[in-house]
Design an enzyme around this catalytic site. Structure first.
Site: not given
Length: 297
Positions: A136-138, A140, A237
Site C-alpha cells: 500500500l502507498d505510504r 494509504t 488514484r
C-alpha cells in the site's frame, strides 16, 4: 488438551465436545474466574479454529478447536501508532496499516511495516521475518497481509490473483459523482518520471479494471467504494482522476482538494484463501471516522 508455543505466545488447545456459547464453554472448561476469562477474550487471547474471537456468545460446535492464551499476549504488548495486528498464525500475519508508513524499506532508516513486524517477531521470540506480498502507498491506510516464511511468500506471490478473491477500498473523492456505480478500464504505464498515466488503447502498459460504487455524496465530495479486478500501481488514484473526481489529498494525481489533510484512500476489505490451509480468510475494517464525518448531514 495440549499446550503449544505458537504465534508469539503459549496456548492451551481444547477440542469442543458439546454445542454451547463460547463464554459458557470457557467458564466450564478453563478453570479461571469469569473476570479473567472476559479479560482474555477482550484481549484477543482466544482462538477458535485458528481465528481470534472476542465475541462472548460465539456459537461453538462439536469438533471445533479452542486455543486459550496462557501467557500475557504479545499482541497486547505490541504497541505501534502505525500498525495494528488483525490476525496471526504460523504462516501469515494480517495488519491494518496507518497513513505515513511504507509497506517495506526504501532507502536508509525509512519507517516501514516490515521492520515494525520484524521487531515484534524478535521480541516475541518467533524465528521468522515478515515477507512482503503486496504493497500500500505510504499515505494509504488499511489491510495488508505478510508471509512469515519464504515458502508461504512464494505461494502468495505466484498465485496472488487466484488466492485473493476480493479486495476493496473506500475513498473520499473530489466533487459530486453523478453515477451510482460503474467500471473503468484502460491501460496503465509509468513514464520516465514514474508517474502512472492511462490510455484507452493498449499502450504497452498493463490492463487495469476498477469497479466503483457510491456510498454517499454531497455537492463537494463523494464517498466511493472501489473494487479491484486488477491490482496495478496507483490504479485507484489514476482511475479516480480519469473520472474527473480525484482522490482527496492526492498530491500526485489530485486537484488540490484536501479536506482531511491526508490521502483519503483506505483498504477496508481483504479476502483470500489461506496459502497453506486453503481456508477462506475474510478481514474488514470500518470506514475511517474522518471520512464519514464529511458526509454528516
Amino acid at each position: 488438551m495440549n499446550t503449544e508455543y505458537l504465534q508469539g505466545g503459549e496456548y492451551e488447545y481444547y477440542t469442543v465436545e458439546n454445542s454451547m456459547p463460547l463464554l459458557e464453554w470457557l467458564l466450564e472448561h478453563v478453570g479461571q474466574s469469569r473476570t479473567k476469562i472476559k479479560a482474555t477474550l477482550q484481549g484477543r487471547g482466544i482462538k477458535v479454529n485458528g481465528k481470534t474471537v472476542s465475541q462472548f456468545d460465539f456459537p461453538l460446535l462439536p469438533g471445533m478447536k479452542v486455543a486459550v492464551s496462557k501467557t500475557k499476549r504479545n499482541q497486547q504488548q505490541f504497541k505501534s501508532r502505525y500498525v495494528k495486528i488483525v490476525y496471526e498464525d504460523r504462516w501469515i500475519i494480517v495488519v491494518e496499516k496507518n497513513i505515513g508508513i511504507l509497506s517495506m524499506a526504501a532507502g536508509h532508516s525509512s519507517l516501514n511495516v516490515k521492520s515494525v513486524l520484524d521487531d515484534y517477531f524478535k521480541k516475541s521470540r518467533q524465528k521468522c521475518t515478515a515477507h512482503v506480498v503486496h504493497r500500500l502507498d505510504r499515505d494509504t491506510s488499511g489491510l495488508m497481509v505478510y508471509a512469515k516464511d519464504i515458502e508461504t511468500e512464494q505461494i502468495l506471490e505466484h498465485n496472488w490473483h487466484q488466492i485473493v478473491y476480493d479486495r476493496r477500498y473506500v475513498a473520499v473523492v473530489s466533487g459530486e459523482m453523478m453515477e451510482d456505480e460503474g467500471t473503468i478500464q484502460n491501460w496503465l504505464k509509468d513514464n520516465k518520471a514514474y508517474i502512472t498515466y492511462s490510455s484507452p488503447v493498449d499502450n504497452g502498459g498493463k490492463l487495469a479494471i476498477t469497479h466503483f460504487h457510491v456510498i454517499d455524496r454531497t455537492t463537494e465530495h463523494t464517498l466511493v467504494e472501489f473494487k479491484l479486478e486488477t491490482g496495478r500501481k496507483n490504479q485507484i488514484r489514476v482511475h479516480s482522476a480519469d473520472m474527473g473526481h480525484p482522490v482527496c489529498g492526492d498530491v500526485k494525481y489530485g486537484n488540490g482538494d484536501d479536506p482531511l489533510h491526508r490521502l483519503c484512500l483506505h483498504a477496508w476489505l481483504l479476502c483470500f484463501h489461506h496459502p497453506i490451509t486453503g481456508e477462506p480468510m475474510e478481514f474488514e475494517t470500518p470506514i475511517p471516522t474522518v471520512f464519514r464525518q464529511l458526509f454528516k448531514k
